[in-house]
Every structure is written in structure tokens, then in C-alpha cells.
Design a protein around this motif. Structure first.
Motif, short mmCIF file in Angstrom:
data_model
loop_
_atom_site.label_atom_id
_atom_site.label_comp_id
_atom_site.label_asym_id
_atom_site.label_seq_id
_atom_site.Cartn_x
_atom_site.Cartn_y
_atom_site.Cartn_z
N GLU A 19 -5.80 6.57 2.05
CA GLU A 19 -6.42 5.36 1.51
C GLU A 19 -6.14 5.21 0.03
OE1 GLU A 19 -10.15 4.79 4.63
OE2 GLU A 19 -10.55 5.33 2.54
N GLU A 20 -6.21 6.33 -0.71
CA GLU A 20 -5.92 6.28 -2.15
C GLU A 20 -4.46 5.93 -2.41
OE1 GLU A 20 -7.07 10.01 -3.76
OE2 GLU A 20 -9.21 9.73 -3.36
N GLY A 21 -3.56 6.51 -1.63
CA GLY A 21 -2.14 6.21 -1.80
C GLY A 21 -1.82 4.76 -1.50
N LEU A 22 -2.39 4.24 -0.41
CA LEU A 22 -2.13 2.84 -0.06
C LEU A 22 -2.77 1.89 -1.08
CD1 LEU A 22 -2.66 3.10 3.79
CD2 LEU A 22 -0.51 2.57 2.62
N SER A 23 -3.94 2.26 -1.57
CA SER A 23 -4.58 1.44 -2.60
C SER A 23 -3.75 1.44 -3.88
CB SER A 23 -5.99 1.97 -2.88
OG SER A 23 -6.61 1.23 -3.91
N ALA A 24 -3.22 2.62 -4.25
CA ALA A 24 -2.37 2.70 -5.44
C ALA A 24 -1.08 1.91 -5.25
CB ALA A 24 -2.06 4.16 -5.76
N MET A 25 -0.53 1.96 -4.03
CA MET A 25 0.68 1.18 -3.75
C MET A 25 0.39 -0.32 -3.86
SD MET A 25 3.89 1.06 -2.88
CE MET A 25 4.37 2.62 -2.14
N ARG A 26 -0.76 -0.73 -3.33
CA ARG A 26 -1.14 -2.14 -3.41
C ARG A 26 -1.25 -2.58 -4.87
NH1 ARG A 26 -5.16 -1.68 -0.56
NH2 ARG A 26 -4.42 -2.57 1.40
N GLU A 27 -1.90 -1.75 -5.69
CA GLU A 27 -2.08 -2.09 -7.09
C GLU A 27 -0.75 -2.08 -7.83
OE1 GLU A 27 -3.90 -3.08 -10.72
OE2 GLU A 27 -4.44 -3.35 -8.62
#
Length: 378
Positions: free
Chosen positions: A65-73
């Protein structure tokens, strides 16, 4: 346009040029997010061998979830940066074209004409000094524009290459959630503070018309063992939110229909993991009124934490869970890589389509949960 005016205009453009908008390189942020996703994939493989698979898989889901959130940002910032550069080019296109035309006409003009300045030799000397000062700045500006064009190309290539990392991350997160659900279902090692009383809970559910009535009707347990005692009030400002998200409404804040609820409403990603913010006993889990699936935790005698709106809930009534233990998953549908990429680059708010309600009750009365979580509202 006269020569002096042209040089002054050129100087103004060079002096007014703004620095790069992004203090942190968005391309670097997106690459780092891709690395986080790869690390989470390795962690998923390692979780198979962990002595506590539930804890390992919980951490793995959070890592995805953190990785996908960072990718989104990272992708969002990359898109913003690209558009900012394009807008800067567009806004200055006419001015720069005019100035280039002036400079070209100066270059092609006979030398005697260039010496005929209205102010005489002194004006000619001053003009030459201004031109010699501006020329290095103009060269620096050209180099800056070249670097910006290269940056745009890099950002576009980054967005195109992000699809593979996104597929890996979305698939890995789906696998980790499924394995976590199974591992929790198989778990039988959690301490049990008291036994479930299904008949009492069923009667209470049938007779309660509000969340307040249901929470007030939970049978008080005897004082908890010393090993489980917790000074909940002392934890103010230190608790993590049960899920990663954005606070949509605060305590007693009215929604669009004018309805007020004594808790926090959190916007989350679809299928977001929900964890216990604090060590607590599970007093209730399951559907309740119009709140969806609800988890009621008791961190200390006389205090209840209500977490509502999940699609799945984990654990059994009477079990004692530690802080950070997975207690549920949000609903919704995980986007595919293309949808994820489009939502990220367009800045769509659709990613936080799920809502989680959090209420804290002390002495049968709701209190503002915000001080415990130290939340901010976007």
C-alpha cells in the motif's frame, strides 16, 4: 522595437524566470516507489517462511500500500511538473520569438548602423554593456530550456514504464491480502479474555436502533488483567489511523445532507488494510445497522473504539489483539494498472472511494477521536 527596449525586455524575462516547481525530483520519487514495490514482492515470498505469518503478511500488505501510494504521488507530481514546463513554454513563446527576431536583425545589420544610437556614443557604449551582460544570461536560459525539454522527455518515459511496476504491485497486494485473510482464519493463538456470548449479542442487535444504544448495551467485563491494562488517555496524539487515508469529516461536522456524527470519517483506497490502532479486546465484530461491518474494540475498561464501514472483519469476540493487528479490509475494486495510471496522472479523487468511520466512546458518551490520532484534514 528599439534596441535598448529589446535588451531591457530580455533582461526582465531572464530575471523573472521562476525556479523548478518541484523541490524533490518527481522522477526520483516514482523510481523509489517502484523499488518499494519490488521490496514488498520479496517480502511476500519471505512471509511464507515467517514464524508469525499474520504479522509478516500484515507488514507486506502495508508495504504494498505504501509503495502504490508513493507511486501514485510520484506520477501525480511528474504530471504536474510536465504541465508546468509546458505552460511556461507556451506563456513565453511570443516574447522569446520577438526577442530572437530583434537579436537576429541586429546581427544582420551593418556595423555603422549599430553605432548610430540616439543618445550618441555614450548611449552606444551603454547599450553594448547591457548586451554583454545579458548574453551570458541568455545562454544560461537556453541551457535551462534544453534541460527542461529533457526533463519532459524523462517524465513521459517514466509514466510509460510505470505500467509494469504497477501491475507487479497491484497483483502482489491482491495476493498478500488473500494470504493474510487465510492466515488469520487459521490462527488460534490469540489470547482470549472472555468467551463470545452470541445470544446476548443477537438480542442486543435486535433491540438496538442506534450505534449508541448498541455500544451502551455491551456487557461490561470484569476488570482486565494487569498485563492488559492500558492508560488510553496517555496515548493522545500518538495513535496511527486504522487505515491510510484522508479525513473527510471531523467530530460532529455536518455532511452535505446536514447529518452529524460524533466521529471521524476517513476516505481510503479500495481494499485498504484496517489495523487496530492500539492493543484492545474485541467486544463486537460484524454487521451493525447501516454502518456496514463494524469492529468494536475495548482498549481499557469503560472505553470503546468503534471502527465501521469495512467489507471484511477479522478476529473473534473476546480475543485480545495488539496494536497494528489486521482487523479488516475495506471494500471496493482494485483498479488495473492502466486505470491506476490514468487516475494518478489526472489527479482523480476516485482512488479514495471507500469511507471508514471511527468513533471513541468513554463512559457511554462519544468523545472527539482526533486528539488521539493527531489527524489533519486536507
Amino acid at each position: 522595437m528599439k534596441l535598448g527596449a529589446a535588451i531591457r525586455a530580455l533582461a526582465l524575462i531572464l530575471l523573472s524566470t521562476t525556479p523548478a516547481l518541484a523541490e524533490v525530483d518527481p522522477a526520483h520519487a516514482a523510481r523509489r516507489a517502484s523499488q518499494q514495490i519490488s521490496e514488498a514482492t520479496l517480502a511476500l515470498d519471505e512471509a511464507e517462511k515467517a514464524s508469525d505469518r499474520v504479522a509478516a503478511l500484515t507488514q507486506t500488505v502495508e508495504a504494498f500500500e505504501e509503495g502504490l501510494s508513493a507511486m501514485r504521488e510520484g506520477l501525480r507530481r511528474a504530471t504536474i511538473r510536465e504541465r508546468a514546463i509546458e505552460l511556461e513554454f507556451e506563456a513565453r513563446r511570443e516574447e522569446v520569438a520577438q526577442l530572437i527576431g530583434v537579436l537576429q536583425s541586429m546581427q544582420s545589420s551593418p556595423t555603422p548602423l549599430l553605432l548610430l544610437h540616439p543618445a550618441g556614443p555614450l548611449g552606444t557604449a551603454r547599450t553594448g554593456m547591457m548586451l554583454s551582460d545579458v548574453t551570458p544570461s541568455l545562454q544560461a536560459k537556453v541551457e535551462g530550456l534544453r534541460a527542461q525539454l529533457h526533463e519532459v522527455a524523462t517524465l513521459r518515459a517514466l509514466q510509460e514504464s510505470a505500467v509494469d511496476s504497477l501491475r507487479e504491485g497491484l497483483f502482489g497486494a491482491q495476493q498478500a491480502r488473500a494470504q493474510l485473510s487465510q492466515a488469520i482464519s487459521d490462527r488460534d493463538d490469540l489470547p482470549q479474555r472472555f468467551l463470545d456470548e452470541p445470544e446476548h449479542l443477537h438480542t442486543l442487535l435486535q433491540s438496538s436502533e442506534t450505534l449508541e444504544a448498541f455500544a451502551s448495551g455491551l456487557v461490561p467485563d470484569e476488570e482486565e488483567p494487569a498485563a492488559l491494562r492500558l492508560d488510553f488517555d496517555a496515548l493522545q496524539g500518538t495513535l496511527p489511523l486504522p487505515a491510510s487515508g484522508t479525513v473527510l469529516r471531523r467530530f460532529n461536522e455536518a455532511d452535505a445532507a446536514g447529518i452529524r456524527r460524533p466521529g471521524l470519517l476517513l476516505g481510503t483506497q479500495p481494499l485498504a488494510l484496517v489495523t487496530a490502532p492500539v492493543p484492545a479486546t474485541i467486544r463486537y465484530r460484524g454487521p451493525l445497522l447501516d454502518y456496514g461491518n463494524v469492529m468494536i474494540l475495548e482498549p481499557q475498561s469503560g472505553t470503546l473504539m468503534v471502527i465501521a464501514g469495512m467489507n471484511e472483519v477479522y478476529g473473534e469476540v473476546g480475543q485480545v489483539v495488539s496494536g497494528g493487528t489486521a482487523i479488516g479490509l475495506m471494500g471496493g475494486k482494485s483498479p488495473n494498472a492502466e486505470e491506476f495510471l490514468q487516475n494518478s496522472t489526472e489527479g482523480s479523487g476516485a482512488q479514495r472511494s471507500e469511507t471508514l468511520y471511527i468513533e471513541v466512546r468513554q463512559g457511554n458518551a462519544p468523545v472527539d477521536p482526533a486528539p488521539w490520532f493527531a489527524v489533519t484534514k486536507e
